[in-house]
Design an enzyme around this catalytic site. Structure first.
Site, PDB file in Angstrom:
ATOM      1  N   LYS A 176       1.202  -0.842  -0.190  1.00  0.00           N
ATOM      2  CA  LYS A 176       0.050  -0.049  -0.030  1.00  0.00           C
ATOM      3  C   LYS A 176       0.811   1.680  -0.036  1.00  0.00           C
ATOM      4  O   LYS A 176       1.068   1.814  -0.889  1.00  0.00           O
ATOM      5  CB  LYS A 176      -0.889  -0.038   1.479  1.00  0.00           C
ATOM      6  CG  LYS A 176      -1.910   1.175   1.219  1.00  0.00           C
ATOM      7  CD  LYS A 176      -1.590   2.013   1.939  1.00  0.00           C
ATOM      8  CE  LYS A 176      -2.466   2.709   1.966  1.00  0.00           C
ATOM      9  NZ  LYS A 176      -2.475   4.487   3.375  1.00  0.00           N
ATOM     10  N   ASP A 208      -6.596   0.712   1.811  1.00  0.00           N
ATOM     11  CA  ASP A 208      -6.533   0.652   2.882  1.00  0.00           C
ATOM     12  C   ASP A 208      -8.123   0.276   3.388  1.00  0.00           C
ATOM     13  O   ASP A 208      -8.409  -0.539   2.698  1.00  0.00           O
ATOM     14  CB  ASP A 208      -6.003   2.220   3.469  1.00  0.00           C
ATOM     15  CG  ASP A 208      -6.885   3.408   3.189  1.00  0.00           C
ATOM     16  OD1 ASP A 208      -8.063   2.551   2.538  1.00  0.00           O
ATOM     17  OD2 ASP A 208      -6.778   4.286   3.153  1.00  0.00           O
TER      18      ASP A 208
END
Length: 217
Positions: free
Chosen positions: A121, A139
């Protein structure tokens, strides 16, 4: 609605609401963005933006940062949480950037994810926001919204990322990621919407009577 129809509605609605979404983490270059994203793990962007000006007074480039004692870094970033691990990662990745990359943040997922404290991420955010490479960072909040909007079955963030990439044009990924973040913060928060409250949830599922149970990332 089909998945594609829901995605098309979300795309148009978010573009209408947030045509020019700013990058939420304050930074001046790829390195300061990388460190800021690392600090944002389990911490709000607002808090990171309050902490990083003090951190940049210590060092705002990898050559200087590698010379700063870990304890000094930790003292500054303590409000962001997980400070022992994050401070060590900042110091170590700075050392690696100097040793292996000439002090320059690499422009590849493989090299970024090899750095301490940098997962997929974080690498996706840097590739997208620092280098303009088409990425779709996911997320836990985006993961949750994707499920509420019926865009993914969402067993984990990796699956959600893959599903969203299939549904939306690649040229929209970078902006759309930010637009979802801003919409989620304003309308579809963890406590403010359960899949039945916010404008997009109501538009996509007008007959939904019960809360949408989402799977954790």
């Amino acid at each position: 609605m089909t998945n594609k129809e829901r995605a098309a509605y979300v795309d148009l609605e978010l573009e209408r609401r947030y045509p020019n979404p700013p990058i939420p983490l304050d930074h001046v270059d790829a390195y300061t963005l990388l460190v800021a994203v690392l600090l944002s793990a389990q911490c709000t962007d607002e808090r990171v933006n309050k902490v990083t000006p003090e951190l940049w007074k210590l060092a705002d480039n990898p050559d200087d940062m590698r010379r700063v004692p870990v304890d000094s870094i930790r003292d500054v970033i303590r409000p962001c949480g997980l400070s022992p691990r994050k401070s060590q990662a900042i110091r170590d990745l700075s050392e690696i950037l100097m040793a292996k990359h000439g002090g320059v943040v690499p422009q590849s997922f493989e090299e970024l994810e090899a750095l301490p404290g940098v997962g997929h991420k974080t690498a996706s955010v840097v590739m997208s926001q620092a280098f303009g490479f088409p990425s779709f960072p996911v997320d836990t909040h985006i993961h949750r919204l994707g499920q509420r909007w019926g865009l993914t079955s969402g067993k984990n963030v990796a699956q959600t990322e893959a599903d969203l990439k299939r549904l939306f044009p690649k040229e929209r990924w970078n902006h759309l990621h930010l637009q979802i973040i801003y919409y989620g913060r304003e309308f579809c928060t963890a406590r403010g919407c359960d899949g039945t409250v916010c404008p997009i949830c109501r538009a996509l599922y007008p007959d939904r009577k019960r809360a949408k149970v989402t799977r954790k990332a």
